[in-house]
Design a protein around this motif. Sequence first.
Motif, PDB file in Angstrom:
ATOM      1  N   ILE B  79       0.864  -1.193   0.000  1.00  0.00           N
ATOM      2  CA  ILE B  79       0.000   0.000   0.000  1.00  0.00           C
ATOM      3  C   ILE B  79       0.897   1.237   0.000  1.00  0.00           C
ATOM      4  O   ILE B  79       1.597   1.493   0.977  1.00  0.00           O
ATOM      5  N   PRO B  80       0.896   2.005  -1.094  1.00  0.00           N
ATOM      6  CA  PRO B  80       1.786   3.170  -1.169  1.00  0.00           C
ATOM      7  C   PRO B  80       1.427   4.253  -0.147  1.00  0.00           C
ATOM      8  O   PRO B  80       2.312   4.885   0.425  1.00  0.00           O
ATOM      9  N   ASP B  81       0.147   4.480   0.078  1.00  0.00           N
ATOM     10  CA  ASP B  81      -0.276   5.561   0.977  1.00  0.00           C
ATOM     11  C   ASP B  81      -1.335   5.010   1.933  1.00  0.00           C
ATOM     12  O   ASP B  81      -2.519   4.928   1.597  1.00  0.00           O
ATOM     13  N   ILE B  82      -0.898   4.642   3.127  1.00  0.00           N
ATOM     14  CA  ILE B  82      -1.812   3.978   4.069  1.00  0.00           C
ATOM     15  C   ILE B  82      -2.926   4.929   4.521  1.00  0.00           C
ATOM     16  O   ILE B  82      -4.078   4.530   4.662  1.00  0.00           O
ATOM     17  N   GLY B  83      -2.574   6.209   4.693  1.00  0.00           N
ATOM     18  CA  GLY B  83      -3.581   7.199   5.104  1.00  0.00           C
ATOM     19  C   GLY B  83      -4.724   7.257   4.104  1.00  0.00           C
ATOM     20  O   GLY B  83      -5.909   7.295   4.475  1.00  0.00           O
ATOM     21  N   LEU B  84      -4.372   7.244   2.833  1.00  0.00           N
ATOM     22  CA  LEU B  84      -5.380   7.277   1.768  1.00  0.00           C
ATOM     23  C   LEU B  84      -6.206   5.987   1.776  1.00  0.00           C
ATOM     24  O   LEU B  84      -7.435   6.021   1.650  1.00  0.00           O
ATOM     25  N   ALA B  85      -5.517   4.865   1.958  1.00  0.00           N
ATOM     26  CA  ALA B  85      -6.214   3.570   1.966  1.00  0.00           C
ATOM     27  C   ALA B  85      -7.220   3.466   3.110  1.00  0.00           C
ATOM     28  O   ALA B  85      -8.241   2.781   2.996  1.00  0.00           O
ATOM     29  N   MET B  86      -6.925   4.172   4.198  1.00  0.00           N
ATOM     30  CA  MET B  86      -7.825   4.129   5.363  1.00  0.00           C
ATOM     31  C   MET B  86      -9.085   4.967   5.152  1.00  0.00           C
ATOM     32  O   MET B  86     -10.045   4.841   5.895  1.00  0.00           O
ATOM     33  N   GLN B  87      -9.077   5.841   4.152  1.00  0.00           N
ATOM     34  CA  GLN B  87     -10.245   6.714   3.932  1.00  0.00           C
ATOM     35  C   GLN B  87     -11.434   5.900   3.445  1.00  0.00           C
ATOM     36  O   GLN B  87     -11.328   5.125   2.499  1.00  0.00           O
ATOM     37  N   GLU B  88     -12.560   6.133   4.079  1.00  0.00           N
ATOM     38  CA  GLU B  88     -13.780   5.440   3.695  1.00  0.00           C
ATOM     39  C   GLU B  88     -14.110   5.794   2.237  1.00  0.00           C
ATOM     40  O   GLU B  88     -14.111   6.966   1.851  1.00  0.00           O
ATOM     41  N   GLY B  89     -14.352   4.782   1.429  1.00  0.00           N
ATOM     42  CA  GLY B  89     -14.722   5.024   0.030  1.00  0.00           C
ATOM     43  C   GLY B  89     -13.557   4.935  -0.930  1.00  0.00           C
ATOM     44  O   GLY B  89     -13.751   4.836  -2.134  1.00  0.00           O
ATOM     45  N   TYR B  90     -12.319   4.955  -0.409  1.00  0.00           N
ATOM     46  CA  TYR B  90     -11.160   4.845  -1.299  1.00  0.00           C
ATOM     47  C   TYR B  90     -10.851   3.375  -1.553  1.00  0.00           C
ATOM     48  O   TYR B  90     -10.771   2.574  -0.635  1.00  0.00           O
ATOM     49  N   SER B  91     -10.688   3.024  -2.827  1.00  0.00           N
ATOM     50  CA  SER B  91     -10.390   1.634  -3.158  1.00  0.00           C
ATOM     51  C   SER B  91      -9.571   1.560  -4.437  1.00  0.00           C
ATOM     52  O   SER B  91      -9.710   2.400  -5.318  1.00  0.00           O
ATOM     53  N   THR B  92      -8.720   0.558  -4.519  1.00  0.00           N
ATOM     54  CA  THR B  92      -7.969   0.332  -5.759  1.00  0.00           C
ATOM     55  C   THR B  92      -8.402  -0.994  -6.395  1.00  0.00           C
ATOM     56  O   THR B  92      -7.714  -1.536  -7.250  1.00  0.00           O
ATOM     57  N   ALA B  93      -9.540  -1.508  -5.958  1.00  0.00           N
ATOM     58  CA  ALA B  93     -10.004  -2.810  -6.468  1.00  0.00           C
ATOM     59  C   ALA B  93     -10.314  -2.734  -7.965  1.00  0.00           C
ATOM     60  O   ALA B  93     -10.711  -1.690  -8.480  1.00  0.00           O
ATOM     61  N   SER B  94     -10.156  -3.862  -8.639  1.00  0.00           N
ATOM     62  CA  SER B  94     -10.415  -3.938 -10.076  1.00  0.00           C
ATOM     63  C   SER B  94     -11.914  -3.858 -10.346  1.00  0.00           C
ATOM     64  O   SER B  94     -12.728  -4.146  -9.471  1.00  0.00           O
ATOM     65  N   PRO B  95     -12.292  -3.471 -11.584  1.00  0.00           N
ATOM     66  CA  PRO B  95     -13.718  -3.421 -11.925  1.00  0.00           C
ATOM     67  C   PRO B  95     -14.430  -4.756 -11.671  1.00  0.00           C
ATOM     68  O   PRO B  95     -15.569  -4.780 -11.208  1.00  0.00           O
ATOM     69  N   LYS B  96     -13.746  -5.867 -11.941  1.00  0.00           N
ATOM     70  CA  LYS B  96     -14.347  -7.185 -11.746  1.00  0.00           C
ATOM     71  C   LYS B  96     -14.692  -7.416 -10.277  1.00  0.00           C
ATOM     72  O   LYS B  96     -15.778  -7.901  -9.929  1.00  0.00           O
ATOM     73  N   VAL B  97     -13.746  -7.045  -9.420  1.00  0.00           N
ATOM     74  CA  VAL B  97     -13.955  -7.208  -7.983  1.00  0.00           C
ATOM     75  C   VAL B  97     -15.098  -6.304  -7.504  1.00  0.00           C
ATOM     76  O   VAL B  97     -15.925  -6.689  -6.674  1.00  0.00           O
ATOM     77  N   ARG B  98     -15.169  -5.102  -8.088  1.00  0.00           N
ATOM     78  CA  ARG B  98     -16.248  -4.175  -7.699  1.00  0.00           C
ATOM     79  C   ARG B  98     -17.615  -4.690  -8.102  1.00  0.00           C
ATOM     80  O   ARG B  98     -18.605  -4.517  -7.387  1.00  0.00           O
ATOM     81  N   GLU B  99     -17.657  -5.300  -9.281  1.00  0.00           N
ATOM     82  CA  GLU B  99     -18.941  -5.851  -9.739  1.00  0.00           C
ATOM     83  C   GLU B  99     -19.496  -6.892  -8.773  1.00  0.00           C
ATOM     84  O   GLU B  99     -20.700  -7.075  -8.654  1.00  0.00           O
ATOM     85  N   MET B 100     -18.584  -7.571  -8.091  1.00  0.00           N
ATOM     86  CA  MET B 100     -19.018  -8.586  -7.123  1.00  0.00           C
ATOM     87  C   MET B 100     -19.547  -7.960  -5.839  1.00  0.00           C
ATOM     88  O   MET B 100     -20.048  -8.665  -4.968  1.00  0.00           O
ATOM     89  N   GLY B 101     -19.402  -6.648  -5.724  1.00  0.00           N
ATOM     90  CA  GLY B 101     -19.894  -5.988  -4.516  1.00  0.00           C
ATOM     91  C   GLY B 101     -18.809  -5.744  -3.486  1.00  0.00           C
ATOM     92  O   GLY B 101     -19.067  -5.296  -2.374  1.00  0.00           O
ATOM     93  N   PHE B 102     -17.559  -6.044  -3.896  1.00  0.00           N
ATOM     94  CA  PHE B 102     -16.416  -5.701  -3.047  1.00  0.00           C
ATOM     95  C   PHE B 102     -15.840  -4.368  -3.535  1.00  0.00           C
ATOM     96  O   PHE B 102     -16.332  -3.799  -4.510  1.00  0.00           O
TER      97      PHE B 102
END
Lengths: 113, 137
Positions: B79-102
């Motif tokens: 994780i390059p920026d942990i502060g950013l990753a901790m923000q609610e709503g921030y995600s780097t998940a792939s479109p496929k993973v998002r489609e699954m509801g993650f």
Amino acid sequence: MTVKELSEKLNLSICCGAAGLDREIRGGYTSDLLSDVMGNAQEGAVWVTLQTHKNIMAIASLKELAAIVLVKGLQPEEDTAAESENEEIPILSTTLETFDITGQIYQLLHPLP
Amino acid sequence: MEFNYNLEGGNFSRAGAASSEVKKLLKQLNVSPALIKRIVIALYEAEVNVVAHAYEGVMNVVFDNQTIRVKITDKGPGIPDIGLAMQEGYSTASPKVREMGFGAGMGLPNMKKNCDSLSIESQVGVGTTVTMITHLQ
């Protein structure tokens, strides 16, 4: 109200997990975001969603939900159904859309005086 | 007592299996149901993060009468920026993973809410270690 009673009253088809039809429903949760359900649904809730993949069963089992209701006539995937049988947590299906079925479930669980 | 569970990156059909094992264990140990509920949320999110982002990982669970400590170590992109990753709503998940509801950016915030202390160490290109401690009393 049990899952069986809910399915009869709202004409839901039982896709799988019939062994769990006597589970008691203690509330409901409607969401397609898995983390949202994981973080916020209560034990014994019936979960309304359009997600059909196996991970919904992992959540239902970990959260000890009463049942899952799939909307718009959706059916569980094969491995999802197998897991539902294992866990004895029923997956039901309705032809209605999310808003409508959620409203109907709410009315049943919170009848007007 | 100490237990280890292997986590497999990319394999969503196994996501939740380790959390389920730990849950069974906590029940056997008569941990209070309210506490189990919290811990299970945090465990599942941590497990899904490994499945969604990393190549492989281990969930290490250590507990005594006072605390449960869960350490999830993965080999992955980090994780390059942990502060950013901790923000609610921030995600780097792939479109496929998002489609699954993650990938709604709720995982790490859910973990923070559902343990007593969360710490994250990460090295880009190597992996991430997440440690969660919860007091049992």
